[in-house]
Design a protein around this motif. Structure first.
Motif, mmCIF file in Angstrom:
data_model
loop_
_atom_site.group_PDB
_atom_site.id
_atom_site.type_symbol
_atom_site.label_atom_id
_atom_site.label_comp_id
_atom_site.label_asym_id
_atom_site.label_seq_id
_atom_site.Cartn_x
_atom_site.Cartn_y
_atom_site.Cartn_z
ATOM 1 N N LEU A 1 -1.567 15.371 -0.722
ATOM 2 C CA LEU A 1 -3.047 14.921 -0.914
ATOM 3 C C LEU A 1 -3.666 15.460 -2.085
ATOM 4 O O LEU A 1 -4.418 15.032 -2.796
ATOM 5 C CB LEU A 1 -3.571 15.154 0.536
ATOM 6 N N ILE A 2 -3.352 16.983 -1.984
ATOM 7 C CA ILE A 2 -4.145 17.779 -2.997
ATOM 8 C C ILE A 2 -3.796 17.622 -4.346
ATOM 9 O O ILE A 2 -4.605 17.402 -5.305
ATOM 10 C CB ILE A 2 -3.982 19.193 -2.557
ATOM 11 N N THR B 1 0.722 -1.167 -0.008
ATOM 12 C CA THR B 1 -0.102 -0.048 -0.142
ATOM 13 C C THR B 1 0.724 1.301 -0.124
ATOM 14 O O THR B 1 0.106 2.427 -0.186
ATOM 15 C CB THR B 1 -0.906 -0.040 1.385
ATOM 16 N N LEU B 2 2.024 1.054 0.366
ATOM 17 C CA LEU B 2 2.955 2.303 0.390
ATOM 18 C C LEU B 2 4.174 2.348 -0.532
ATOM 19 O O LEU B 2 4.233 3.093 -1.391
ATOM 20 C CB LEU B 2 3.515 2.739 1.787
ATOM 21 N N GLY B 3 5.034 1.082 -0.388
ATOM 22 C CA GLY B 3 6.223 0.952 -1.096
ATOM 23 C C GLY B 3 7.094 -0.180 -0.515
ATOM 24 O O GLY B 3 6.708 -0.514 0.555
ATOM 25 N N ALA C 1 -3.186 8.924 -2.873
ATOM 26 C CA ALA C 1 -2.426 9.904 -2.364
ATOM 27 C C ALA C 1 -1.448 9.841 -1.422
ATOM 28 O O ALA C 1 -0.283 10.457 -1.291
ATOM 29 C CB ALA C 1 -3.297 10.963 -1.930
ATOM 30 N N PHE C 2 -1.705 8.703 -0.655
ATOM 31 C CA PHE C 2 -0.364 8.433 0.228
ATOM 32 C C PHE C 2 0.625 7.549 -0.174
ATOM 33 O O PHE C 2 1.682 7.976 0.032
ATOM 34 C CB PHE C 2 -1.199 7.180 1.442
ATOM 35 N N LYS C 3 0.334 6.983 -1.403
ATOM 36 C CA LYS C 3 1.524 6.646 -2.205
ATOM 37 C C LYS C 3 2.226 7.588 -2.958
ATOM 38 O O LYS C 3 3.629 7.541 -2.797
ATOM 39 C CB LYS C 3 0.919 5.592 -3.299
#
Length: 740
Positions: free
Chosen positions: A555-556, A364-366, A533-535
């Motif tokens: 996020l934006i 989910t992240l890396g 967005a978190f990625k």
């Protein structure tokens, strides 16, 4: 840190403390700390980061910390510092004799005449430290961990024995960047014999002695167990303009505050640990070669690059359990659990949840970039060493019995997932835990709960005893976070630093209130958009040091939804707003023919009220004859006009209003504006019998959900359910506390 929290004789104590400090200085510091007008002037050339005005609203420059890592660089991080350390543990005294060769690169455009080091263990040397003075205040106004009382022979400290630059002895003195008490010795300034030019490299050789405290918070000893954290002299961070809100070159080197954690440059650690041969050892990084034995002691060699700290454990009689993780983009990861025999039941669950967390965070992240993960379960009476994170290394909690579907299994899983998760938010992303705990504790807590939700794993509050009674209460992770987030009276913004807090409880809401706010942002953006967005945030800032403003920008940029992101940030991250929307009234009446005068085609018609009543009665009677089998609540001879009034006492939030009619149908309408109240009108065959805001519980930040709904007739089902749930919860908590 784990989610678990939490006069007379003062003059004499002060005298004893002063005498002890003087005696220790005379016996352990051959080169005594010095202060001079010249060195004080030199220290002002590069200022400290602010002690209190720490909330960052301006995003970092694109080239901050050398720019985004592409994966094509020779090392994972831009290594600023390296430590080569030889450490020898005196197990009887719980003391570590160390020699340290440190190199540090001056990234700035100016000469550096003095450098600043953290001496974290000095937080535990006496009650005059910043840590202990803050503890007195914060624990008086709320709960927290770190409340152990130290007795004679249980204090801890670190002493600089000598510091040399290229063979030349240099002097040092204690400083107080945050204006803490003069008795605090957790930050030291070292005045160099030769300045470090812009872009140049500094090499220092340091001899030091670290005395571990009896476990008080994160580090220390108990019996033959030694958790050695924050134990060596560690250089502060020199920040450049455009990095984390800095507008000029500055030293970010805060005192060790009671609620704060850590912040450091990435680098290389090459560490030799010498301990008694019958002790089990684990550490940050990968073991190199075969340990060497000599004279009843064994030397272990650990190396790890691209991390910003080093911790280790040495414990007599501890066991190990090993496993591996293999996933796309990651090296083969050796996973080890180190545990005492008394908590053998926790070993396998800890290994499994750690491997599971490796998979979830990598996906989910890396991809996890290191070759090792080590989890340590402290022994009984050393709980304060549990629930703490270091790069590739964390401490957990142990239980003598870990039965499935009980609170012990839930606590074991959650703590392991949480502490491993820090390896991403604290370790790889390397946020400043002093100034922005939201980026570590808060975001990690949120991501942990997402993992539990994906696993369909609730927080179970049952014990073996309550299960035998047939009581197994459970609550979802996000519902638990909301319940502990003090939404009614948030005292501090989430973006506030760790020490300028009303209480320990206020600091604790960094975990739960952040998780709740991110949950609600996810509901507004959508789960796929939020994960994307978190990625992006991780991709931009891994192996760098992001700020809250950098997180907001990611996020934006990813979602394209500045409105909803800014709403969450302005009201909760940078503010102390709350949501409190409620259903105020439900009013209904039948839409019947009206008495009075009307005009049609130029002709006046007057309907007499008495005649109208007869007409209505006849129409109702005819309908009842024609619908003898009509069920209660079925549509009648006339439609109904219903009005639902909703009111707002806090910040605005997008709300769904679900209106249910007497015939069992329902209609959803949205309330997504800044009005303090609104009325929604319905003309339907049936009248409104109930209305509920946010029926699917998307807005967990709403501080009073019991007023989110209203019915036109009394209904005791809800109150009976809440009463039963509360009773079961209290029974389980009571049983859990009894059996812990």
């Amino acid at each position: 840190m784990s989610f678990a929290m939490g006069s007379s004789g003062r003059w004499l104590a002060a005298c004893v403390m002063l005498w002890s400090c003087q005696a220790m200085a005379q016996t352990t510091a051959p080169v005594a700390p010095q202060t001079s007008a010249a060195s004080a002037a030199t220290a002002q050339e590069i200022p400290f980061a602010p002690a209190h005005d720490t909330i960052i609203t301006t995003q970092s420059a694109p080239n901050a910390w050398g720019g985004e890592r592409t994966g094509n660089e020779p090392t994972l991080s831009d290594r600023v510092v390296s430590y080569t350390i030889d450490a020898d543990l005196d197990a009887a005294k719980h003391a570590v004799t160390g020699t340290e060769h440190m190199t540090w690169r001056n990234r700035s455009d100016r000469e550096v005449h003095s450098v600043y080091f953290h001496l974290y263990l000095n937080a535990f040397q006496n009650e005059g430290s910043t840590f202990f003075t803050e503890r007195k205040v914060l624990t008086a106004h709320g709960s927290s961990r770190g409340n152990a009382e130290l007795e004679k022979g249980q204090w801890g400290w670190v002493r600089l024995q000598s510091v040399q630059q290229n063979g030349t002895p240099v002097t040092w003195s204690f400083v107080h960047p945050d204006g803490g008490p003069s008795t605090d010795e957790t930050v030291v300034r070292i005045d160099l014999a030769q300045p470090v030019p812009a872009g140049g490299t500094l090499a220092l050789d340091i001899d030091f002695l670290s005395q571990l405290p009896r476990v008080v918070e994160r580090t220390g000893w108990w019996g033959d167990f030694n958790l050695v954290g924050q134990w060596f002299p560690k250089i502060g961070v020199l920040e450049l303009p455009g990095e984390r809100g800095a507008t000029e070159v500055r030293w970010n080197v805060h005192e060790f505050h009671f609620e704060s954690e850590f912040y450091a440059d990435f680098g290389l650690y090459d560490v030799h640990l010498t301990v008694p041969s019958d002790y089990t050892v684990g550490a940050v990084g990968k073991l190199q070669g075969t340990p060497e034995q000599k004279n009843g002691k064994t030397t272990y060699h650990f190396v790890q690059g691209d991390v910003h700290d080093f911790a280790w454990v040495a414990a007599k009689g501890f066991k190990t359990m090993d496993g591996t993780y293999e996933g796309p983009g990651s090296p083969k990861v050796a996973v080890r659990v180190i545990y005492p025999a008394e908590y053998e039941a926790s070993a396998a669950p800890t290994l499994k949840s750690t491997i599971d967390a490796l998979g979830y965070f990598s996906r989910t992240l890396g991809a996890y970039p290191y070759e090792t993960v080590t989890a340590v379960i402290p022994p009984y009476n050393a709980d304060e060493a549990g629930g703490m994170e270091y790069p590739t290394f964390f401490t957990s909690e142990g239980y003598k019995v870990v039965e499935p579907d009980t609170a012990y299994q839930m606590l074991s899983d959650f703590v392991n997932i949480h502490e491993f998760g820090h390896g991403y938010f604290y370790g790889i992303l390397a946020s400043n835990e002093f100034e922005e705990p939201i980026l570590d504790e808060g975001l990690n807590e949120y991501w942990d709960n997402r993992m539990l939700r994906e696993r369909k794993q609730d927080l179970v509050l049952a014990t073996p005893f309550t299960k035998s009674l047939g009581i197994t209460p459970r609550i979802s992770g996000f519902a638990f976070e909301r319940a502990t987030a003090t939404l009614f009276h948030p005292a501090d913004p989430l973006a506030q630093n760790s020490w300028d807090r009303l209480s320990g409880t206020s600091y604790g809401t960094v975990y739960s209130r952040t998780a709740t706010a991110m949950h609600d942002l996810e509901e507004r953006l959508g789960r796929p958009a939020l994960e994307k967005a978190f990625k992006l945030y991780y991709q931009r800032w891994h192996f760098r040091h992001p700020s809250v403003a950098d997180f907001r920008a990611a996020l934006i940029d990813s979602s394209g939804n500045a409105k909803d992101v800014d709403a969450i940030f302005n009201e909760y991250v940078y503010g102390t707003a709350f949501i409190d929307d409620k259903v105020a009234d439900i009013d209904s009446y039948e839409v019947q023919p009206q008495a009075g005068v009307t005009w049609k085609d130029g002709k006046q018609t007057e309907v007499d009220a008495e005649e109208l009543d007869k007409q209505i009665d006849k129409q109702r009677s005819d309908w009842e004859k024609a619908h003898k089998d009509a069920k209660p609540g079925a549509p009648g001879p006339f439609p109904w006009h219903s009005t639902v009034t909703v009111t707002r006492d806090g910040a605005s939030a997008p709300e769904l209003l679900r209106v249910t009619f007497e015939d069992g149908t329902h209609e959803d309408v949205t309330w997504n504006d800044d009005r303090r109240w609104a009325r929604f009108e319905f003309v339907k065959p049936s009248k409104v019998v109930s209305a509920e805001l946010d029926p699917d519980q998307h807005d967990l930040l709403d501080r009073g959900r019991l007023n989110n709904s209203q019915t036109t007739e009394p209904d005791g089902a809800a109150s009976r359910r809440w009463t039963a749930d509360a009773a079961a919860l209290m029974q389980s908590i009571s049983a859990l506390l009894t059996t812990l």
